[in-house]
Design a protein around this motif. Structure first.
Motif, PDB file in Angstrom:
ATOM      1  N   PHE A  69      11.793  73.907  69.003  1.00  0.00           N
ATOM      2  CA  PHE A  69      10.655  73.285  68.722  1.00  0.00           C
ATOM      3  C   PHE A  69       9.920  74.263  68.168  1.00  0.00           C
ATOM      4  CE2 PHE A  69      11.444  69.905  71.209  1.00  0.00           C
ATOM      5  CZ  PHE A  69      10.657  68.762  71.145  1.00  0.00           C
ATOM      6  N   LYS A 113      10.260  73.370  64.511  1.00  0.00           N
ATOM      7  CA  LYS A 113       9.941  71.913  64.193  1.00  0.00           C
ATOM      8  C   LYS A 113       8.333  72.211  64.095  1.00  0.00           C
ATOM      9  CE  LYS A 113      13.336  69.161  64.913  1.00  0.00           C
ATOM     10  NZ  LYS A 113      13.965  67.781  64.403  1.00  0.00           N
ATOM     11  N   PHE A 125       8.741  58.580  69.414  1.00  0.00           N
ATOM     12  CA  PHE A 125       8.639  59.860  70.423  1.00  0.00           C
ATOM     13  C   PHE A 125       9.853  60.556  70.679  1.00  0.00           C
ATOM     14  CE2 PHE A 125       7.461  62.098  74.180  1.00  0.00           C
ATOM     15  CZ  PHE A 125       6.637  62.994  73.898  1.00  0.00           C
ATOM     16  N   LEU A 126      10.523  59.889  71.401  1.00  0.00           N
ATOM     17  CA  LEU A 126      11.830  60.205  72.001  1.00  0.00           C
ATOM     18  C   LEU A 126      12.865  60.635  70.943  1.00  0.00           C
ATOM     19  CD1 LEU A 126      12.454  57.360  74.562  1.00  0.00           C
ATOM     20  CD2 LEU A 126      11.604  59.719  75.009  1.00  0.00           C
ATOM     21  N   ARG A 141      11.634  67.641  77.384  1.00  0.00           N
ATOM     22  CA  ARG A 141      13.126  67.495  76.636  1.00  0.00           C
ATOM     23  C   ARG A 141      14.303  67.995  77.546  1.00  0.00           C
ATOM     24  NH1 ARG A 141      15.866  71.023  73.286  1.00  0.00           N
ATOM     25  NH2 ARG A 141      14.050  72.537  73.149  1.00  0.00           N
ATOM     26  N   HIS A 192      17.516  66.106  78.923  1.00  0.00           N
ATOM     27  CA  HIS A 192      18.890  66.475  78.591  1.00  0.00           C
ATOM     28  C   HIS A 192      19.529  66.845  80.015  1.00  0.00           C
ATOM     29  CE1 HIS A 192      18.724  67.423  74.385  1.00  0.00           C
ATOM     30  NE2 HIS A 192      17.708  66.774  74.316  1.00  0.00           N
ATOM     31  N   ARG A 221      11.872  62.010  68.293  1.00  0.00           N
ATOM     32  CA  ARG A 221      11.464  63.325  67.561  1.00  0.00           C
ATOM     33  C   ARG A 221      11.721  64.538  68.569  1.00  0.00           C
ATOM     34  NH1 ARG A 221      11.115  66.981  64.618  1.00  0.00           N
ATOM     35  NH2 ARG A 221       9.246  67.802  63.975  1.00  0.00           N
ATOM     36  N   TYR A 222      11.017  64.234  69.981  1.00  0.00           N
ATOM     37  CA  TYR A 222      10.744  65.335  70.819  1.00  0.00           C
ATOM     38  C   TYR A 222      11.894  65.433  72.006  1.00  0.00           C
ATOM     39  CZ  TYR A 222       6.347  65.822  68.594  1.00  0.00           C
ATOM     40  OH  TYR A 222       5.382  65.934  67.567  1.00  0.00           O
ATOM     41  N   VAL A 223      12.730  64.316  72.070  1.00  0.00           N
ATOM     42  CA  VAL A 223      14.030  64.544  72.764  1.00  0.00           C
ATOM     43  C   VAL A 223      15.252  64.916  72.282  1.00  0.00           C
ATOM     44  CG1 VAL A 223      15.437  63.429  74.839  1.00  0.00           C
ATOM     45  CG2 VAL A 223      12.874  63.185  74.865  1.00  0.00           C
TER      46      VAL A 223
END
Lengths: 147, 182
Positions: A3, A6, B139-140, A29, A33, B142-144
């Motif tokens: 991140f 990013k 959102f998902l 995230r 996962h 991009r961030y997941v």
């Protein structure tokens, strides 16, 4: 890709991520996962087989009820057809019986004789009923024939 | 090359695509729906559709973008059909809401840090729950799924400007949720 890498891209999109927000998003995230990996690796064979069995049961149930309904309907149609045939046979038998009765009457000699006698009686009544005013003419005609 | 050989090659290629991308498609559908069974069903449907149309895939976008586009459409159809019943249902079920936060890796952290992390994940989850379908998807991704804006634009069929706008609103909501809890 992390991140941190990013962050610039997101800034280009007009968003500035605070360290706290960045941390929360990273944890979110990671948790998704991990959850996904756990869900993906759980045993699924039994569930799938169970579902397949349920589908088969459902299909078999529908097929069986279809056969039963079709059987019921065709039995009803067959019974109706049989009743119609029976009715037709009954009517035909009645016609034949009537016809035979009439034919038998015609063949009976006593009845035939009675009919002939009746006709003869009617004929003689008619001949005796010649008007009296015509009698001399009738006699003359009879005399002409004898001469 | 015979027809049979071409078909065998195509089948092998597709099999490799499934092996490579299935986990990511499943993860996206799981985070979108928060229902393991539903995510599995939609993942299967996604690859079934992809298999049927594999012959017409020209490789203009990456296989992943193409698959993600199918997955997004499938979950969109699902929401449309269910009329967001799932989200309404899960709102009443606190256990379901915190499903993702239950799977936070502990790492080297203390119990207190773990609890705080769980709390943050639950807050982000709650904010995501309140997003519109499109905002949530963007959102998902991009961030997941850590996709680039251009990839998200291709997968969703939106232009990059619209993707940025959705992302901005989604982040504002997450930020508000995290700020409000402190």
């Amino acid at each position: 890709m992390s991140f941190k890498d990013k962050t610039d891209t997101v800034s280009a999109a007009g968003e500035k991520l605070t360290p706290e927000l960045d941390l929360a998003l990273r944890e979110f995230r990671l948790s998704v996962h991990a959850w996904s990996e756990a869900a993906n690796s759980r045993p699924r064979t039994a569930i799938a087989a169970g579902r397949r069995k349920q589908v088969w049961r459902l299909a078999a149930g529908w097929a069986l009820s279809g056969v039963l309904v079709a059987g019921g309907v065709s039995a009803g149609v067959w019974e109706h057809h049989r009743q119609e045939i029976r009715q037709e046979i009954r009517i035909a038998s009645a016609h034949v019986a009537e016809h035979e009765r009439l034919a038998a009457n015609e063949r009976n000699p006593q009845i035939r004789q009675e009919d002939e006698d009746l006709l003869a009686k009617v004929d003689s009544d008619v001949s005796r009923g010649v008007p009296s005013a015509m009698e001399p003419l009738a006699q003359m005609m009879a005399g002409d024939v004898t001469q | 090359m015979t027809m049979a050989t071409a078909q065998e090659i195509a089948a092998e290629e597709f099999s490799a695509v499934v092996t490579k991308h299935r986990p990511q498609i499943f993860r996206f559908l799981l985070s979108s729906t928060r229902d393991i069974d539903l995510a599995e069903t939609l993942t299967q449907e996604c690859f079934l559709k992809a298999h049927r149309n594999w012959g017409s895939f020209r490789g203009e976008s990456s296989a992943m973008t193409w698959l993600m586009r199918i997955a997004i459409n499938l979950q969109k159809d699902h929401w449309r059909n269910r009329r967001l019943q799932f989200w309404r249902k899960t709102q009443t079920n606190a256990v379901e809401l915190d499903e993702a936060s239950d799977w936070l890796p502990s790492g080297e952290r203390s119990v207190e840090q773990q609890m705080m992390a769980r709390e943050r994940v639950a807050q982000v989850g709650k904010a995501v729950e309140g997003l519109s379908e499109r905002q949530r998807t963007v959102f998902l991704l991009r961030y997941v799924e850590e996709q680039e804006l251009s990839e998200i634009a291709r997968a969703t069929g939106l232009n990059e400007g619209t993707v940025k706008a959705h992302l901005s609103r989604a982040l504002a909501r997450v930020r508000a949720e995290l700020g409000g809890k402190r």
